[in-house]
Motif scaffolding. Structure first.
Motif, mmCIF file in Angstrom:
data_model
loop_
_atom_site.group_PDB
_atom_site.id
_atom_site.type_symbol
_atom_site.label_atom_id
_atom_site.label_comp_id
_atom_site.label_asym_id
_atom_site.label_seq_id
_atom_site.Cartn_x
_atom_site.Cartn_y
_atom_site.Cartn_z
ATOM 1 N N SER A 92 0.823 -1.213 0.000
ATOM 2 C CA SER A 92 0.000 0.000 0.000
ATOM 3 C C SER A 92 0.853 1.258 0.000
ATOM 4 O O SER A 92 0.555 2.233 -0.709
ATOM 5 C CB SER A 92 -0.931 0.001 1.218
ATOM 6 N N LEU A 93 1.926 1.257 0.784
ATOM 7 C CA LEU A 93 2.783 2.438 0.846
ATOM 8 C C LEU A 93 3.651 2.581 -0.393
ATOM 9 O O LEU A 93 4.019 3.700 -0.768
ATOM 10 C CB LEU A 93 3.639 2.393 2.117
ATOM 11 N N GLY A 94 3.992 1.460 -1.040
ATOM 12 C CA GLY A 94 4.674 1.559 -2.332
ATOM 13 C C GLY A 94 3.801 2.274 -3.342
ATOM 14 O O GLY A 94 4.251 3.165 -4.060
ATOM 15 N N PHE A 95 2.528 1.884 -3.369
ATOM 16 C CA PHE A 95 1.563 2.539 -4.259
ATOM 17 C C PHE A 95 1.415 4.010 -3.896
ATOM 18 O O PHE A 95 1.472 4.895 -4.766
ATOM 19 C CB PHE A 95 0.214 1.824 -4.158
ATOM 20 N N ALA A 96 1.225 4.297 -2.606
ATOM 21 C CA ALA A 96 0.978 5.670 -2.160
ATOM 22 C C ALA A 96 2.174 6.574 -2.409
ATOM 23 O O ALA A 96 2.008 7.762 -2.712
ATOM 24 C CB ALA A 96 0.626 5.673 -0.668
ATOM 25 N N THR A 97 3.382 6.027 -2.299
ATOM 26 C CA THR A 97 4.589 6.833 -2.476
ATOM 27 C C THR A 97 4.669 7.417 -3.884
ATOM 28 O O THR A 97 4.829 8.632 -4.066
ATOM 29 C CB THR A 97 5.843 5.983 -2.194
ATOM 30 N N ILE A 98 4.564 6.556 -4.894
ATOM 31 C CA ILE A 98 4.680 7.037 -6.268
ATOM 32 C C ILE A 98 3.467 7.866 -6.673
ATOM 33 O O ILE A 98 3.594 8.879 -7.371
ATOM 34 C CB ILE A 98 4.881 5.848 -7.227
ATOM 35 N N GLU A 99 2.285 7.445 -6.238
ATOM 36 C CA GLU A 99 1.089 8.237 -6.526
ATOM 37 C C GLU A 99 1.255 9.651 -5.983
ATOM 38 O O GLU A 99 0.917 10.634 -6.655
ATOM 39 C CB GLU A 99 -0.131 7.569 -5.904
ATOM 40 N N ASN A 100 1.800 9.751 -4.771
ATOM 41 C CA ASN A 100 1.971 11.054 -4.148
ATOM 42 C C ASN A 100 3.034 11.892 -4.861
ATOM 43 O O ASN A 100 2.859 13.095 -5.067
ATOM 44 C CB ASN A 100 2.347 10.872 -2.669
ATOM 45 N N PHE A 105 4.287 16.555 -8.306
ATOM 46 C CA PHE A 105 4.854 17.138 -9.523
ATOM 47 C C PHE A 105 3.792 17.897 -10.305
ATOM 48 O O PHE A 105 4.064 18.912 -10.942
ATOM 49 C CB PHE A 105 5.456 16.047 -10.411
ATOM 50 N N ASN A 106 2.567 17.396 -10.250
ATOM 51 C CA ASN A 106 1.471 18.007 -11.005
ATOM 52 C C ASN A 106 0.867 19.214 -10.285
ATOM 53 O O ASN A 106 0.571 20.240 -10.915
ATOM 54 C CB ASN A 106 0.384 16.961 -11.262
ATOM 55 N N LYS A 107 0.701 19.109 -8.954
ATOM 56 C CA LYS A 107 -0.024 20.133 -8.200
ATOM 57 C C LYS A 107 0.875 21.081 -7.398
ATOM 58 O O LYS A 107 0.426 22.138 -6.966
ATOM 59 C CB LYS A 107 -1.009 19.459 -7.237
ATOM 60 N N GLY A 108 2.123 20.689 -7.162
ATOM 61 C CA GLY A 108 3.016 21.563 -6.405
ATOM 62 C C GLY A 108 3.360 21.015 -5.036
ATOM 63 O O GLY A 108 2.573 20.311 -4.409
ATOM 64 N N ILE A 109 4.543 21.366 -4.545
ATOM 65 C CA ILE A 109 5.075 20.822 -3.306
ATOM 66 C C ILE A 109 4.384 21.386 -2.066
ATOM 67 O O ILE A 109 4.463 20.821 -0.979
ATOM 68 C CB ILE A 109 6.602 21.113 -3.227
ATOM 69 N N GLU A 110 3.674 22.501 -2.222
ATOM 70 C CA GLU A 110 3.067 23.156 -1.057
ATOM 71 C C GLU A 110 1.975 22.305 -0.398
ATOM 72 O O GLU A 110 1.613 22.546 0.753
ATOM 73 C CB GLU A 110 2.508 24.530 -1.448
ATOM 74 N N ILE A 111 1.469 21.313 -1.099
ATOM 75 C CA ILE A 111 0.428 20.464 -0.501
ATOM 76 C C ILE A 111 0.996 19.135 0.012
ATOM 77 O O ILE A 111 0.246 18.211 0.329
ATOM 78 C CB ILE A 111 -0.708 20.181 -1.507
ATOM 79 N N ALA A 112 2.328 19.053 0.103
ATOM 80 C CA ALA A 112 2.967 17.788 0.488
ATOM 81 C C ALA A 112 2.517 17.316 1.866
ATOM 82 O O ALA A 112 2.231 16.130 2.067
ATOM 83 C CB ALA A 112 4.489 17.938 0.449
#
Length: 211
Positions: A92-100, A105-112
């Motif tokens: 699950s975290l492998g999936f979440a890591t790349i998805e995130n 990259f698409n929405k910006g680092i400010e929402i990290a």
């Protein structure tokens, strides 16, 4: 992942299978995102509840469940109830890591930070719940199919609810998702405790010297 790994009280798992499950979770992202993109572009499903169910809950959790069942579940290192939680968390975290990463990259680092608190932790908790029932299926002699079904159905339902909240409640989603996440954490921590208790009871029973 460190929290899930170190929460096991007895006999920590070897890292190679954990890393393999994490990498499988990473690789899964790309075909799943392609399917989601194709469905959204073609507007095959327009009702948001069905979108949350089929494209988020069912699609993502089914592939996690499938690989957890056919890679980790049958492996010799999956030898305690708690191990399901570790391997479920890893995929699950492998999936979440790349998805995130792709999302940032698409929405910006400010929402990290926001992404870490909600989507990433929710994936981990879905994995914990899935792994708990997968471990229960392997180390009980009754209701095996029921436990395997619960390992898929419960995360699918929870993921659907999560996705529906954040897509429908555009202005007030935080007021809805916060209590949902608190409840999800409570369930996840309880599953960790129950799996550890089962693990310890078996371990100490095997350590007893026959009279």
């Amino acid at each position: 992942m460190t929290f899930i790994y170190l929460s096991k009280r007895i006999e920590l798992e070897p890292l190679p299978l954990i890393i393999r499950m994490f990498v499988i979770g990473v690789i899964m992202v790309f075909p799943i995102m392609f399917i989601q993109y194709a469905f959204e572009t073609e507007q095959v499903i327009t009702n948001q509840l069905f979108v949350s169910f089929f494209l988020a809950g069912l699609l993502e959790e089914f592939f996690k469940w499938f690989f957890l069942l056919f890679v980790a579940y049958r492996h010799s290192h999956f030898d305690h109830h708690y191990d399901g939680i570790i391997y479920g968390g890893a995929v699950s975290l492998g999936f979440a890591t790349i998805e995130n990463v792709l999302f940032l990259f698409n929405k910006g680092i400010e929402i990290a930070m926001l992404r870490a608190v909600f989507p990433v932790s929710s994936h981990a908790l879905f994995g914990i719940i899935m792994g708990y029932y997968m471990g229960k299926a392997k180390f009980t002699t009754v209701h095996i199919r029921k436990s395997l079904a619960c390992a898929l159905i419960i995360p699918v339902v929870l993921h659907t609810i999560y996705d529906y909240i954040i897509t429908i409640q555009t202005d007030t989603w935080a007021y809805w998702i916060t209590p949902f996440m608190i409840g999800l954490w409570m369930v996840g921590i309880r599953k960790i405790r129950l799996a550890n208790d089962h693990h310890e009871s078996i371990y100490y029973r095997n350590q007893e010297t026959p009279r």
